[in-house]
Design an enzyme around this catalytic site. Structure first.
Site, mmCIF file in Angstrom:
data_model
loop_
_atom_site.group_PDB
_atom_site.id
_atom_site.type_symbol
_atom_site.label_atom_id
_atom_site.label_comp_id
_atom_site.label_asym_id
_atom_site.label_seq_id
_atom_site.Cartn_x
_atom_site.Cartn_y
_atom_site.Cartn_z
ATOM 1 N N GLU A 117 9.219 -19.261 38.495
ATOM 2 C CA GLU A 117 10.128 -19.366 39.649
ATOM 3 C C GLU A 117 11.578 -19.297 39.192
ATOM 4 O OE1 GLU A 117 7.082 -20.588 39.820
ATOM 5 O OE2 GLU A 117 6.766 -19.432 41.645
ATOM 6 N N ARG A 159 4.721 -19.683 16.878
ATOM 7 C CA ARG A 159 4.901 -18.959 15.618
ATOM 8 C C ARG A 159 3.579 -18.512 15.006
ATOM 9 N NH1 ARG A 159 9.783 -18.404 13.803
ATOM 10 N NH2 ARG A 159 11.356 -19.955 14.325
ATOM 11 N N ASP A 199 12.349 -14.386 18.024
ATOM 12 C CA ASP A 199 13.402 -14.480 19.046
ATOM 13 C C ASP A 199 13.874 -13.128 19.596
ATOM 14 O OD1 ASP A 199 13.346 -17.178 18.698
ATOM 15 O OD2 ASP A 199 15.087 -17.249 17.377
ATOM 16 N N MET A 258 10.783 -21.178 22.409
ATOM 17 C CA MET A 258 11.781 -21.045 21.342
ATOM 18 C C MET A 258 12.901 -20.094 21.755
ATOM 19 S SD MET A 258 9.777 -21.323 17.763
ATOM 20 C CE MET A 258 9.264 -22.954 17.204
ATOM 21 N N ARG A 305 8.918 -23.690 50.948
ATOM 22 C CA ARG A 305 8.309 -22.439 51.421
ATOM 23 C C ARG A 305 6.787 -22.425 51.253
ATOM 24 N NH1 ARG A 305 9.845 -18.128 48.618
ATOM 25 N NH2 ARG A 305 10.997 -19.261 47.042
ATOM 26 N N LYS A 322 4.870 -23.050 48.342
ATOM 27 C CA LYS A 322 4.216 -22.722 47.070
ATOM 28 C C LYS A 322 3.434 -23.943 46.578
ATOM 29 C CE LYS A 322 6.911 -18.940 45.239
ATOM 30 N NZ LYS A 322 7.262 -18.214 44.023
ATOM 31 N N ARG A 334 0.836 -1.217 0.000
ATOM 32 C CA ARG A 334 0.000 0.000 0.000
ATOM 33 C C ARG A 334 0.869 1.266 0.000
ATOM 34 N NH1 ARG A 334 -5.368 -2.087 2.532
ATOM 35 N NH2 ARG A 334 -5.833 -3.496 0.796
#
Ligand code: ADP
Length: 321
Positions: A187, A254, A127, A169, A211, A213, A25
Site C-alpha cells: 500500500e 542475503r 542493494d 535492507m 475503503r 481493504k 573456469r
C-alpha cells in the site's frame, strides 16, 4: 598474464559463488591460473590465498554466500596496508585481480589499480546501488526472497485485519523496498529517497482501512528517515483501524540459492571480467547494460550514485489504490 586472483568483498550477495566459478573456469579456458583470496582485503594483507582448480569450484554455482568468505578491513585503506598488499601479490606471482563486491569493495579495487595492479571489478550488492550497471549480482535473489516474505505475511495479515510494516535492507538506497513494494502489492513504500512523513503513512493506511481493504503492507527501507519501531508505535497510537505488526527481514535477504537471473548475471560478468583483464582492461568495472556487458571506469562507478528512476515511485503510488 599467467596468474590472476579473485576475491569477494564487503556485504555478501547470492551469486558471488557463481561469479567465482565463472572466473576460475574462464581463467582455465585461457590457460591462466586463478588464485582465490580468502576474506577479501584482510586475506590479501595476510597472504591468505591459494590456487583454485576446477574441483574447488564445482558444486558451488547454486550455493548462496561465498566460499572465499568476505570481510571488512580498515588496514587496506592505509599506506602500510597498500605496501603489504603489493608485497603479498608479488610473493604469490599474481598479475591481476578480479574484485567481486559492492561500492566500498570497488573503491578498494580502484585503490589497487592506483597502486599499479591490473584490476577489474564485478558489481555484487543486494542493494542495487552501484552506478553504471543495470543490475548487481544478488539483487534479483534478494528481491525474490522479499516477495516470498510479503506473500506469506499478506496471508496472515488478511486473516486478522492487520497492517504489516516490513523492513528490508537498503541503508542509502530504497531499491529493494520500492521494487518489493511494487511487485508485492504494498500500500505504501518508505525509502531514504521519498521522504514520506509518519503522518502521511498513517493517513494512507487509514484510508486503505476505510475503503474496506482487509490488510495493508507498508514496505520500509532500513534507511528510512525514522526507525521502523518508532513508526510502529506512532501508528498504534493513531488507531488507524488495522492492528499493526512489524517484521524486519534482516539477513534472510542475503542468503539463499541464487535465482536463474543471478546465476546468469554472475556467470556473464565473471567471464567477461577475466577476458577483459587478459586483454588489458584495467581500473574498470564490468557492467550489465541492456543485453550487453560493458567496461566502465571504476573511478566513475565509485564516485557516482545510482538513482532510482522516479517513474517507479509513481508506479508504486498508482498501483497501490
Ligand atoms: P561493500 O563493498 O559491500 O560496499 P564496504 O563499504 O564495507 O562494503 O567495503 C568493503 C571493504 O572494501 C572495506 O572493508 C575495505 O577493506 C575496502 N574499502 C572500502 N573503501 C576503500 C577505500 N577507499 N580504499 C581502500 N579500501 C577500501
Amino acid at each position: 598474464m599467467k596468474r590472476i586472483a579473485v576475491m569477494t568483498s564487503g556485504g555478501d550477495a547470492p551469486g558471488m559463488n557463481a561469479a567465482i566459478r565463472a572466473v576460475v573456469r574462464a581463467g582455465m579456458d585461457r590457460n591462466v591460473e586463478v588464485y582465490g583470496i580468502r576474506q577479501a582485503y584482510a586475506g590479501l594483507l595476510a597472504g591468505d590465498m591459494e590456487l583454485l582448480t576446477s574441483r574447488e569450484v564445482s558444486g558451488i554455482l547454486q550455493r548462496g554466500g561465498t566460499i572465499l568468505q568476505t570481510a571488512r578491513n580498515e588496514e587496506f585503506k592505509t599506506p602500510q596496508g597498500h605496501k603489504k598488499a603489493l608485497r603479498r601479490l608479488n610473493e604469490h606471482g599474481i598479475e591481476g585481480v578480479v574484485v567481486v563486491g559492492g561500492d566500498g569493495s570497488l573503491r578498494g579495487a580502484l585503490q589497487l589499480h592506483k597502486l599499479g595492479v591490473p584490476v577489474v571489478g564485478v558489481p555484487a550488492s543486494i542493494d542495487n546501488d552501484i552506478w553504471g550497471t543495470d543490475m548487481s549480482i544478488g539483487v534479483d535473489t534478494a528481491l525474490n526472497t522479499i516477495l516470498d516474505a510479503i506473500d506469506r505475511l499478506r496471508d496472515t495479515a488478511t486473516s486478522h485485519n492487520r497492517a504489516f510494516l516490513i523492513e528490508v535492507m537498503g541503508r542509502d538506497c530504497g531499491y529493494l523496498a520500492l521494487m518489493g513494494g511494487i511487485l508485492g502489492g504494498a500500500e505504501i513504500v518508505i525509502t531514504p529517497e521519498n521522504g514520506i512523513t509518519m503522518e502521511e503513512i498513517a493517513a494512507s493506511l487509514e484510508d486503505s482501512y476505510v475503503r474496506g481493504k482487509t490488510h495493508a503492507i507498508a514496505m520500509i527501507a532500513e534507511g528510512a528517515p525514522y526507525p521502523v519501531t518508532d513508526l510502529a508505535k506512532f501508528l498504534e497510537q493513531k488507531h488507524i483501524g488495522f492492528e499493526i505488526r512489524l517484521t524486519i527481514l534482516g539477513h534472510t535477504q542475503r542468503g539463499g540459492s541464487p535465482t536463474a537471473f543471478d546465476r546468469l548475471l554472475a556467470t556473464r560478468l565473471g567471464v567477461h571480467a577475466v577476458n577483459g583483464l587478459l586483454e588489458g582492461e584495467n581500473g574498470s568495472m564490468v557492467a550489465q547494460v541492456g543485453r550487453e556487458q560493458k567496461f566502465l571506469p571504476l573511478v566513475d562507478c565509485t564516485s557516482k550514485t545510482r538513482a532510482i528512476s522516479t517513474q517507479y515511485f509513481e508506479l508504486a503510488k498508482m498501483l497501490s489504490r
